[in-house]
Design a protein around this motif. Structure first.
Motif, PDB file in Angstrom:
ATOM      1  N   LYS A 177     -30.336  39.806  -8.331  1.00 63.56           N
ATOM      2  CA  LYS A 177     -30.685  38.754  -9.153  1.00 63.56           C
ATOM      3  C   LYS A 177     -29.466  38.444  -9.891  1.00 63.56           C
ATOM      4  O   LYS A 177     -29.299  37.144 -10.113  1.00 63.56           O
ATOM      5  CB  LYS A 177     -31.568  39.181 -10.457  1.00 63.56           C
ATOM      6  N   ARG A 178     -28.376  39.362  -9.850  1.00 60.69           N
ATOM      7  CA  ARG A 178     -27.169  39.106 -10.795  1.00 60.69           C
ATOM      8  C   ARG A 178     -26.278  38.280  -9.707  1.00 60.69           C
ATOM      9  O   ARG A 178     -25.356  37.719 -10.248  1.00 60.69           O
ATOM     10  CB  ARG A 178     -26.769  40.175 -11.443  1.00 60.69           C
ATOM     11  N   ALA A 179     -25.998  38.880  -8.645  1.00 63.18           N
ATOM     12  CA  ALA A 179     -24.928  38.602  -7.533  1.00 63.18           C
ATOM     13  C   ALA A 179     -25.501  38.689  -6.228  1.00 63.18           C
ATOM     14  O   ALA A 179     -25.058  39.394  -5.439  1.00 63.18           O
ATOM     15  CB  ALA A 179     -23.696  39.749  -7.804  1.00 63.18           C
ATOM     16  N   PRO A 180     -26.356  37.616  -5.878  1.00 58.63           N
ATOM     17  CA  PRO A 180     -26.841  37.690  -4.598  1.00 58.63           C
ATOM     18  C   PRO A 180     -25.703  37.476  -3.421  1.00 58.63           C
ATOM     19  O   PRO A 180     -26.008  37.895  -2.374  1.00 58.63           O
ATOM     20  CB  PRO A 180     -27.867  36.460  -4.441  1.00 58.63           C
ATOM     21  N   GLU A 181     -24.715  36.846  -3.910  1.00 53.64           N
ATOM     22  CA  GLU A 181     -23.617  36.371  -2.872  1.00 53.64           C
ATOM     23  C   GLU A 181     -22.983  37.585  -2.596  1.00 53.64           C
ATOM     24  O   GLU A 181     -22.234  37.778  -1.430  1.00 53.64           O
ATOM     25  CB  GLU A 181     -22.575  35.530  -3.488  1.00 53.64           C
ATOM     26  N   ARG A 182     -23.092  38.919  -3.210  1.00 54.10           N
ATOM     27  CA  ARG A 182     -22.339  40.192  -2.594  1.00 54.10           C
ATOM     28  C   ARG A 182     -23.130  40.909  -1.462  1.00 54.10           C
ATOM     29  O   ARG A 182     -22.646  41.765  -0.929  1.00 54.10           O
ATOM     30  CB  ARG A 182     -22.224  41.115  -3.854  1.00 54.10           C
ATOM     31  N   PHE A 183     -24.278  40.451  -1.306  1.00 55.98           N
ATOM     32  CA  PHE A 183     -25.147  41.219  -0.316  1.00 55.98           C
ATOM     33  C   PHE A 183     -24.962  40.756   0.972  1.00 55.98           C
ATOM     34  O   PHE A 183     -24.863  39.498   1.390  1.00 55.98           O
ATOM     35  CB  PHE A 183     -26.801  40.840  -0.688  1.00 55.98           C
ATOM     36  N   ILE A 184     -24.794  41.868   1.876  1.00 56.41           N
ATOM     37  CA  ILE A 184     -24.413  41.898   3.305  1.00 56.41           C
ATOM     38  C   ILE A 184     -25.964  42.084   4.052  1.00 56.41           C
ATOM     39  O   ILE A 184     -26.321  41.317   4.794  1.00 56.41           O
ATOM     40  CB  ILE A 184     -23.359  42.820   3.634  1.00 56.41           C
ATOM     41  N   GLU A 185     -26.617  43.213   3.934  1.00 57.27           N
ATOM     42  CA  GLU A 185     -27.769  43.414   4.328  1.00 57.27           C
ATOM     43  C   GLU A 185     -28.602  44.568   3.780  1.00 57.27           C
ATOM     44  O   GLU A 185     -27.818  45.280   2.680  1.00 57.27           O
ATOM     45  CB  GLU A 185     -27.625  43.931   5.973  1.00 57.27           C
ATOM     46  N   ILE A 186     -29.781  44.386   3.721  1.00 57.53           N
ATOM     47  CA  ILE A 186     -30.804  45.267   3.015  1.00 57.53           C
ATOM     48  C   ILE A 186     -31.648  46.011   4.125  1.00 57.53           C
ATOM     49  O   ILE A 186     -32.331  45.271   5.018  1.00 57.53           O
ATOM     50  CB  ILE A 186     -31.443  44.486   1.981  1.00 57.53           C
ATOM     51  N   TRP A 187     -31.854  47.373   3.974  1.00 58.77           N
ATOM     52  CA  TRP A 187     -32.785  48.297   4.837  1.00 58.77           C
ATOM     53  C   TRP A 187     -34.062  48.665   4.005  1.00 58.77           C
ATOM     54  O   TRP A 187     -33.730  49.074   2.981  1.00 58.77           O
ATOM     55  CB  TRP A 187     -32.085  49.452   5.248  1.00 58.77           C
ATOM     56  N   PHE A 188     -35.228  48.245   4.276  1.00 62.88           N
ATOM     57  CA  PHE A 188     -36.300  48.568   3.749  1.00 62.88           C
ATOM     58  C   PHE A 188     -37.274  49.495   4.750  1.00 62.88           C
ATOM     59  O   PHE A 188     -37.160  49.572   5.970  1.00 62.88           O
ATOM     60  CB  PHE A 188     -37.357  47.386   3.513  1.00 62.88           C
ATOM     61  N   LEU A 189     -37.941  50.455   3.932  1.00 59.76           N
ATOM     62  CA  LEU A 189     -38.901  51.271   4.671  1.00 59.76           C
ATOM     63  C   LEU A 189     -39.837  50.459   5.435  1.00 59.76           C
ATOM     64  O   LEU A 189     -40.599  49.712   4.845  1.00 59.76           O
ATOM     65  CB  LEU A 189     -39.596  52.516   3.672  1.00 59.76           C
ATOM     66  N   LYS A 190     -40.133  50.843   6.701  1.00 53.79           N
ATOM     67  CA  LYS A 190     -40.980  50.168   7.434  1.00 53.79           C
ATOM     68  C   LYS A 190     -42.404  50.534   7.003  1.00 53.79           C
ATOM     69  O   LYS A 190     -42.683  51.504   6.771  1.00 53.79           O
ATOM     70  CB  LYS A 190     -40.712  50.689   9.060  1.00 53.79           C
ATOM     71  N   GLY A 191     -43.136  49.305   7.021  1.00 55.55           N
ATOM     72  CA  GLY A 191     -44.593  49.614   6.660  1.00 55.55           C
ATOM     73  C   GLY A 191     -44.975  49.520   5.006  1.00 55.55           C
ATOM     74  O   GLY A 191     -46.064  49.598   4.554  1.00 55.55           O
ATOM     75  N   ARG A 192     -43.784  49.403   4.172  1.00 56.10           N
ATOM     76  CA  ARG A 192     -43.942  49.290   2.835  1.00 56.10           C
ATOM     77  C   ARG A 192     -43.382  48.068   2.239  1.00 56.10           C
ATOM     78  O   ARG A 192     -42.467  48.047   1.824  1.00 56.10           O
ATOM     79  CB  ARG A 192     -43.025  50.509   2.296  1.00 56.10           C
ATOM     80  N   GLU A 193     -44.418  47.185   2.220  1.00 62.62           N
ATOM     81  CA  GLU A 193     -44.066  46.064   1.665  1.00 62.62           C
ATOM     82  C   GLU A 193     -45.039  45.894   0.550  1.00 62.62           C
ATOM     83  O   GLU A 193     -45.975  44.985   0.549  1.00 62.62           O
ATOM     84  CB  GLU A 193     -44.229  44.666   2.649  1.00 62.62           C
ATOM     85  N   ASP A 194     -44.902  46.842  -0.477  1.00 64.32           N
ATOM     86  CA  ASP A 194     -45.895  46.634  -1.668  1.00 64.32           C
ATOM     87  C   ASP A 194     -45.134  46.059  -2.672  1.00 64.32           C
ATOM     88  O   ASP A 194     -44.266  45.063  -2.632  1.00 64.32           O
ATOM     89  CB  ASP A 194     -46.193  48.120  -1.879  1.00 64.32           C
ATOM     90  N   GLU A 195     -45.870  45.801  -4.062  1.00 64.07           N
ATOM     91  CA  GLU A 195     -45.744  45.052  -5.072  1.00 64.07           C
ATOM     92  C   GLU A 195     -44.326  45.397  -5.404  1.00 64.07           C
ATOM     93  O   GLU A 195     -43.653  44.359  -6.234  1.00 64.07           O
ATOM     94  CB  GLU A 195     -46.484  45.085  -5.950  1.00 64.07           C
ATOM     95  N   ARG A 196     -43.797  46.500  -5.500  1.00 63.28           N
ATOM     96  CA  ARG A 196     -42.604  46.665  -6.167  1.00 63.28           C
ATOM     97  C   ARG A 196     -41.216  46.326  -5.123  1.00 63.28           C
ATOM     98  O   ARG A 196     -40.458  46.045  -5.552  1.00 63.28           O
ATOM     99  CB  ARG A 196     -42.264  48.439  -6.154  1.00 63.28           C
TER     100      ARG A 196
END
Length: 251
Positions: free
Chosen positions: A19-38
């Motif tokens: 939210k504060r510095a999106p330009e710094r992000f290169i990649e994000i890894w998420f746990l497969k199968g967990r696309e919950d509200e958090r």
């Protein structure tokens, strides 16, 4: 991974930084199968800003986090700004321009990342303008610190100074009153006036402040201890002292 890149893990830390510095992000890894509200808001923000998103199995996240709790999300980001003594004057003056009293936290020799993370969280909640630490013999911003700080590592500048006593004297020249915590102090925090431009100075648990740091303080205070223990964890003591300062400035 490039040497200068940083790893950020945990829902609060990743969410606060994107939210504060999106330009710094290169990649994000998420746990497969967990696309919950958090996690979904972070996934949506990553896609909005064009950040590479990958869904991987838990073992892959566990390997990347090297044993730290990741809560199903890990990000690789570009390094952030390192604040130094050159920034300290600007931070103090910026507070004054906003019509508020500068409010600083000085940590002398706090080396445990969990304590630093907790102190950052306390500082953010209390409205501290910056935390000042020595370059040597002090914890730095790491993935562990970010996770414990639950987002505060992105909002409270951590100023690393070469000579802590010299930087404290520079604060004094700008009108900041330095209040140090020490077990041998004669008066308790509840007997002291803690209003106006102020810096709370705390030493490492056990050792306390170094001699020169203690001697540079304008005033020494202590927390009254009624039980059998002689001291509190530095982050707990930090929270108590910061919010006593907040209370006095609100009354």
């Amino acid at each position: 991974m490039a040497k200068q890149d940083e790893i950020v893990l945990g829902i609060h830390a990743v969410n606060a930084l994107i939210k504060r510095a999106p330009e710094r992000f290169i990649e994000i890894w998420f746990l497969k199968g967990r696309e919950d509200e958090r996690l979904l808001p972070i996934i949506n923000l990553a896609r909005k800003y064009g950040v590479s998103v990958q869904f991987v199995h838990r073992k892959a996240l566990d390997d990347k986090s090297e044993g730290e709790q990741h809560q199903g999300v890990i990000a690789r980001v570009k390094p952030g700004k390192v604040f130094t003594e050159q920034d300290l004057d600007d931070i103090i003056e910026a507070a004054k321009k906003k019509g508020k009293n500068p409010f600083l936290l000085v940590l002398d020799g706090v080396t445990d990342p969990h304590n630093l993370g907790a102190c950052l969280r306390n500082a953010d909640a209390a409205g501290v303008d910056a935390i000042v630490v020595p370059k040597d013999n002090a914890a730095r911003i790491t993935s562990t610190v970010r996770k414990v700080a639950v987002g505060a590592a992105e909002t409270v500048p951590l100023v690393q100074v070469t000579n802590l006593a010299r930087s404290m004297k520079a604060m004094q020249e700008l009108g900041v009153w330095l209040v140090g915590t020490a077990g041998e102090a004669q008066q308790s925090i509840y007997e002291c006036k803690l209003t106006g431009p102020i810096a709370l100075v705390m030493g490492a648990e056990g050792k306390g402040m170094r001699r020169l740091t203690r001697e540079t303080c304008d005033e020494l205070i202590k927390l009254p201890m009624a039980g059998s223990v002689s001291s509190l964890n530095v982050s707990v003591a930090c929270g108590i002292c910061l919010f006593e300062i907040v209370r006095q400035n609100l009354s």
